[in-house]
Design a protein around this motif. Structure first.
Motif, PDB file in Angstrom:
ATOM      1  N   LEU A  47     -17.030  51.378  51.642  1.00  0.00           N
ATOM      2  CA  LEU A  47     -17.622  52.309  50.677  1.00  0.00           C
ATOM      3  C   LEU A  47     -16.980  52.058  49.330  1.00  0.00           C
ATOM      4  CD1 LEU A  47     -19.337  54.784  49.823  1.00  0.00           C
ATOM      5  CD2 LEU A  47     -17.395  56.226  50.536  1.00  0.00           C
ATOM      6  N   VAL A  48     -17.811  51.865  48.301  1.00  0.00           N
ATOM      7  CA  VAL A  48     -17.340  51.725  46.932  1.00  0.00           C
ATOM      8  C   VAL A  48     -17.907  52.885  46.121  1.00  0.00           C
ATOM      9  CG1 VAL A  48     -17.238  50.263  44.883  1.00  0.00           C
ATOM     10  CG2 VAL A  48     -17.335  49.209  47.155  1.00  0.00           C
ATOM     11  N   VAL A  49     -17.050  53.640  45.452  1.00  0.00           N
ATOM     12  CA  VAL A  49     -17.486  54.739  44.585  1.00  0.00           C
ATOM     13  C   VAL A  49     -17.242  54.292  43.148  1.00  0.00           C
ATOM     14  CG1 VAL A  49     -17.334  57.186  44.070  1.00  0.00           C
ATOM     15  CG2 VAL A  49     -16.822  56.376  46.387  1.00  0.00           C
ATOM     16  N   LEU A  50     -18.324  54.150  42.401  1.00  0.00           N
ATOM     17  CA  LEU A  50     -18.276  53.559  41.072  1.00  0.00           C
ATOM     18  C   LEU A  50     -18.038  54.600  39.986  1.00  0.00           C
ATOM     19  CD1 LEU A  50     -21.257  51.150  41.752  1.00  0.00           C
ATOM     20  CD2 LEU A  50     -18.879  50.452  41.371  1.00  0.00           C
ATOM     21  N   GLY A  51     -17.989  54.128  38.735  1.00  0.00           N
ATOM     22  CA  GLY A  51     -17.679  54.995  37.610  1.00  0.00           C
ATOM     23  C   GLY A  51     -18.887  55.739  37.077  1.00  0.00           C
ATOM     24  N   GLY A  52     -18.631  56.558  36.052  1.00  0.00           N
ATOM     25  CA  GLY A  52     -19.695  57.331  35.423  1.00  0.00           C
ATOM     26  C   GLY A  52     -19.133  58.248  34.369  1.00  0.00           C
ATOM     27  N   PRO A  53     -19.995  58.819  33.525  1.00  0.00           N
ATOM     28  CA  PRO A  53     -19.528  59.612  32.391  1.00  0.00           C
ATOM     29  C   PRO A  53     -19.166  61.049  32.715  1.00  0.00           C
ATOM     30  CG  PRO A  53     -21.907  59.401  32.326  1.00  0.00           C
ATOM     31  CD  PRO A  53     -21.441  58.564  33.482  1.00  0.00           C
ATOM     32  N   ILE A  54     -19.346  61.504  33.951  1.00  0.00           N
ATOM     33  CA  ILE A  54     -18.902  62.840  34.351  1.00  0.00           C
ATOM     34  C   ILE A  54     -17.547  62.721  35.029  1.00  0.00           C
ATOM     35  CG2 ILE A  54     -21.215  63.798  34.492  1.00  0.00           C
ATOM     36  CD1 ILE A  54     -21.207  63.312  37.484  1.00  0.00           C
ATOM     37  N   GLY A  55     -16.917  63.870  35.298  1.00  0.00           N
ATOM     38  CA  GLY A  55     -15.575  63.827  35.862  1.00  0.00           C
ATOM     39  C   GLY A  55     -15.353  64.893  36.912  1.00  0.00           C
ATOM     40  N   VAL A  56     -14.212  64.819  37.557  1.00  0.00           N
ATOM     41  CA  VAL A  56     -13.866  65.774  38.608  1.00  0.00           C
ATOM     42  C   VAL A  56     -13.915  67.209  38.084  1.00  0.00           C
ATOM     43  CG1 VAL A  56     -11.981  66.545  40.105  1.00  0.00           C
ATOM     44  CG2 VAL A  56     -12.497  64.104  39.910  1.00  0.00           C
ATOM     45  N   GLY A  57     -13.565  67.400  36.819  1.00  0.00           N
ATOM     46  CA  GLY A  57     -13.589  68.740  36.232  1.00  0.00           C
ATOM     47  C   GLY A  57     -14.984  69.280  35.976  1.00  0.00           C
ATOM     48  N   ASP A  58     -16.011  68.471  36.205  1.00  0.00           N
ATOM     49  CA  ASP A  58     -17.395  68.887  35.966  1.00  0.00           C
ATOM     50  C   ASP A  58     -18.104  69.322  37.241  1.00  0.00           C
ATOM     51  OD1 ASP A  58     -17.252  68.182  33.207  1.00  0.00           O
ATOM     52  OD2 ASP A  58     -17.586  66.081  33.730  1.00  0.00           O
ATOM     53  N   ARG A  59     -17.353  69.601  38.289  1.00  0.00           N
ATOM     54  CA  ARG A  59     -17.968  69.882  39.578  1.00  0.00           C
ATOM     55  C   ARG A  59     -18.878  71.114  39.554  1.00  0.00           C
ATOM     56  NH1 ARG A  59     -12.822  69.895  43.310  1.00  0.00           N
ATOM     57  NH2 ARG A  59     -14.299  70.650  44.885  1.00  0.00           N
ATOM     58  N   ALA A  60     -18.557  72.111  38.725  1.00  0.00           N
ATOM     59  CA  ALA A  60     -19.396  73.304  38.661  1.00  0.00           C
ATOM     60  C   ALA A  60     -20.787  72.974  38.123  1.00  0.00           C
ATOM     61  CB  ALA A  60     -18.734  74.368  37.788  1.00  0.00           C
ATOM     62  N   ASP A  61     -20.859  72.024  37.200  1.00  0.00           N
ATOM     63  CA  ASP A  61     -22.141  71.645  36.613  1.00  0.00           C
ATOM     64  C   ASP A  61     -22.836  70.545  37.398  1.00  0.00           C
ATOM     65  OD1 ASP A  61     -21.980  73.447  34.471  1.00  0.00           O
ATOM     66  OD2 ASP A  61     -20.793  72.049  33.277  1.00  0.00           O
ATOM     67  N   TYR A  62     -22.079  69.763  38.153  1.00  0.00           N
ATOM     68  CA  TYR A  62     -22.641  68.628  38.884  1.00  0.00           C
ATOM     69  C   TYR A  62     -22.212  68.715  40.352  1.00  0.00           C
ATOM     70  CZ  TYR A  62     -23.597  66.817  34.237  1.00  0.00           C
ATOM     71  OH  TYR A  62     -24.045  66.666  32.960  1.00  0.00           O
ATOM     72  N   PRO A  63     -22.911  69.542  41.140  1.00  0.00           N
ATOM     73  CA  PRO A  63     -22.521  69.731  42.551  1.00  0.00           C
ATOM     74  C   PRO A  63     -22.576  68.468  43.379  1.00  0.00           C
ATOM     75  CG  PRO A  63     -24.636  70.796  42.069  1.00  0.00           C
ATOM     76  CD  PRO A  63     -24.050  70.406  40.755  1.00  0.00           C
ATOM     77  N   VAL A  64     -23.246  67.422  42.885  1.00  0.00           N
ATOM     78  CA  VAL A  64     -23.256  66.156  43.625  1.00  0.00           C
ATOM     79  C   VAL A  64     -21.834  65.634  43.807  1.00  0.00           C
ATOM     80  CG1 VAL A  64     -23.515  64.670  41.578  1.00  0.00           C
ATOM     81  CG2 VAL A  64     -24.386  63.909  43.795  1.00  0.00           C
ATOM     82  N   LEU A  65     -20.928  66.000  42.899  1.00  0.00           N
ATOM     83  CA  LEU A  65     -19.544  65.551  43.032  1.00  0.00           C
ATOM     84  C   LEU A  65     -18.898  66.142  44.283  1.00  0.00           C
ATOM     85  CD1 LEU A  65     -18.432  65.804  39.293  1.00  0.00           C
ATOM     86  CD2 LEU A  65     -18.920  63.720  40.588  1.00  0.00           C
ATOM     87  N   ASP A  66     -19.260  67.378  44.648  1.00  0.00           N
ATOM     88  CA  ASP A  66     -18.734  67.959  45.882  1.00  0.00           C
ATOM     89  C   ASP A  66     -19.268  67.214  47.103  1.00  0.00           C
ATOM     90  OD1 ASP A  66     -17.028  70.050  44.950  1.00  0.00           O
ATOM     91  OD2 ASP A  66     -18.804  71.200  44.395  1.00  0.00           O
ATOM     92  N   GLU A  67     -20.515  66.754  47.021  1.00  0.00           N
ATOM     93  CA  GLU A  67     -21.066  65.965  48.123  1.00  0.00           C
ATOM     94  C   GLU A  67     -20.293  64.650  48.266  1.00  0.00           C
ATOM     95  OE1 GLU A  67     -25.283  65.429  47.678  1.00  0.00           O
ATOM     96  OE2 GLU A  67     -25.560  67.461  46.904  1.00  0.00           O
ATOM     97  N   GLU A  68     -19.980  64.038  47.135  1.00  0.00           N
ATOM     98  CA  GLU A  68     -19.220  62.795  47.183  1.00  0.00           C
ATOM     99  C   GLU A  68     -17.816  63.030  47.733  1.00  0.00           C
ATOM    100  OE1 GLU A  68     -19.539  60.112  43.773  1.00  0.00           O
ATOM    101  OE2 GLU A  68     -21.129  61.413  42.999  1.00  0.00           O
ATOM    102  N   LEU A  69     -17.188  64.119  47.328  1.00  0.00           N
ATOM    103  CA  LEU A  69     -15.855  64.423  47.831  1.00  0.00           C
ATOM    104  C   LEU A  69     -15.859  64.587  49.343  1.00  0.00           C
ATOM    105  CD1 LEU A  69     -14.535  66.860  45.087  1.00  0.00           C
ATOM    106  CD2 LEU A  69     -13.466  64.694  45.765  1.00  0.00           C
ATOM    107  N   ALA A  70     -16.891  65.211  49.871  1.00  0.00           N
ATOM    108  CA  ALA A  70     -16.976  65.387  51.327  1.00  0.00           C
ATOM    109  C   ALA A  70     -17.078  64.032  52.024  1.00  0.00           C
ATOM    110  CB  ALA A  70     -18.180  66.262  51.676  1.00  0.00           C
ATOM    111  N   VAL A  71     -17.885  63.124  51.463  1.00  0.00           N
ATOM    112  CA  VAL A  71     -18.016  61.788  52.042  1.00  0.00           C
ATOM    113  C   VAL A  71     -16.691  61.042  51.963  1.00  0.00           C
ATOM    114  CG1 VAL A  71     -19.125  59.543  51.710  1.00  0.00           C
ATOM    115  CG2 VAL A  71     -20.492  61.631  51.622  1.00  0.00           C
ATOM    116  N   ILE A  72     -16.018  61.158  50.828  1.00  0.00           N
ATOM    117  CA  ILE A  72     -14.735  60.464  50.650  1.00  0.00           C
ATOM    118  C   ILE A  72     -13.681  61.012  51.603  1.00  0.00           C
ATOM    119  CG2 ILE A  72     -12.828  60.139  49.021  1.00  0.00           C
ATOM    120  CD1 ILE A  72     -14.998  60.007  46.803  1.00  0.00           C
ATOM    121  N   ARG A  73     -13.623  62.321  51.752  1.00  0.00           N
ATOM    122  CA  ARG A  73     -12.642  62.916  52.684  1.00  0.00           C
ATOM    123  C   ARG A  73     -12.872  62.419  54.105  1.00  0.00           C
ATOM    124  NH1 ARG A  73     -13.748  67.901  49.605  1.00  0.00           N
ATOM    125  NH2 ARG A  73     -11.990  68.266  48.193  1.00  0.00           N
ATOM    126  N   LYS A  74     -14.125  62.371  54.512  1.00  0.00           N
ATOM    127  CA  LYS A  74     -14.428  61.859  55.850  1.00  0.00           C
ATOM    128  C   LYS A  74     -13.981  60.409  55.984  1.00  0.00           C
ATOM    129  CE  LYS A  74     -16.651  61.850  59.912  1.00  0.00           C
ATOM    130  NZ  LYS A  74     -16.672  60.414  60.262  1.00  0.00           N
TER     131      LYS A  74
END
Length: 224
Positions: A47-74
């Motif tokens: 699994l490769v997780v690439l870059g982008g202009p949003i950040g971990v601190g933007d999770r409230a506005d971009y819930p997709v980041l929480d989905e990615e975190l769940a995949v990464i934790r697994k």
């Protein structure tokens, strides 16, 4: 055939120089576009997780980041191979319980200083060749991980967790021949940046960086 899934946040921040290396090693490549495709648990060989202009601190506005975190934790729980670049590295950091926070923006080509562990591992193939920096956040080193590289402005530039997890703050994957896509796509971030100097640096160090990136990524992939 071995397979790799790459989570992509903007189309031009793709696998870049990694793509031919993966194909040479028999990987089939699948992109998952954040915000478009469903992000679910990945059981591919890498699994490769690439870059982008949003950040971990933007999770409230971009819930997709929480989905990615769940995949990464697994992925981390399974001990499966995982590579994070810039935002991807920051998400790995957050998944491991360490802090990610804004810091002075770094944009442009400059070398990193390798730690002893960095010189002894795949990043040792990089030497003093400048790499592309393009970020405004910095991660802390998670418990159990080993710091591999730094710059004066950003003391934590890379870490490894064992032999199967590599996190890079800088963009070793970026092909200098496609830098114009970055300069156009991320133009809103370039206030105060000498764009002509970035172009000139890309032309100057880019060809050598292609070979250095092949050495780094090739050594890491071959050790998996």
């Amino acid at each position: 055939m071995r397979t790799v899934t790459a989570i992509r946040h903007v189309l031009f921040e793709d696998l870049g120089l990694l793509d031919p290396l993966l194909r040479e090693r028999g990987f089939g490549i699948r992109y998952v576009d954040a915000g478009v495709d469903s992000i679910e648990a990945v059981d591919d060989d890498l699994l490769v997780v690439l870059g982008g202009p949003i950040g971990v601190g933007d999770r409230a506005d971009y819930p997709v980041l929480d989905e990615e975190l769940a995949v990464i934790r697994k992925r981390l729980d399974d001990g499966a191979p995982l590579l994070g670049i810039c935002l991807g590295a920051q998400l790995i950091t957050a998944a491991l319980g360490a802090r990610v926070a804004p810091q002075a923006t770094e944009i442009g080509y400059a070398p990193v200083q390798l730690t002893d562990a960095g010189r002894a591992g795949p990043l040792g193939e990089l030497g003093n060749t400048p790499v592309l920096h393009w970020h405004g956040d910095m991660f802390q080193i998670p418990d159990g991980a080993v710091r591999l590289a730094s710059t004066d402005a950003c003391p934590n530039q890379a870490f490894a967790l064992g032999d199967r997890v590599l996190a890079l703050q800088f963009h070793l994957e970026t092909d200098h021949r496609r830098l114009e896509q970055w300069l156009i796509g991320h133009s809103a971030e370039l206030g105060g940046i000498d764009i002509q100097a970035v172009r000139a640096d890309a032309a100057r160090v880019g060809p050598e960086l292609v070979e250095r990136a092949r050495g780094v990524f090739g050594a890491w992939l071959d050790a998996l």
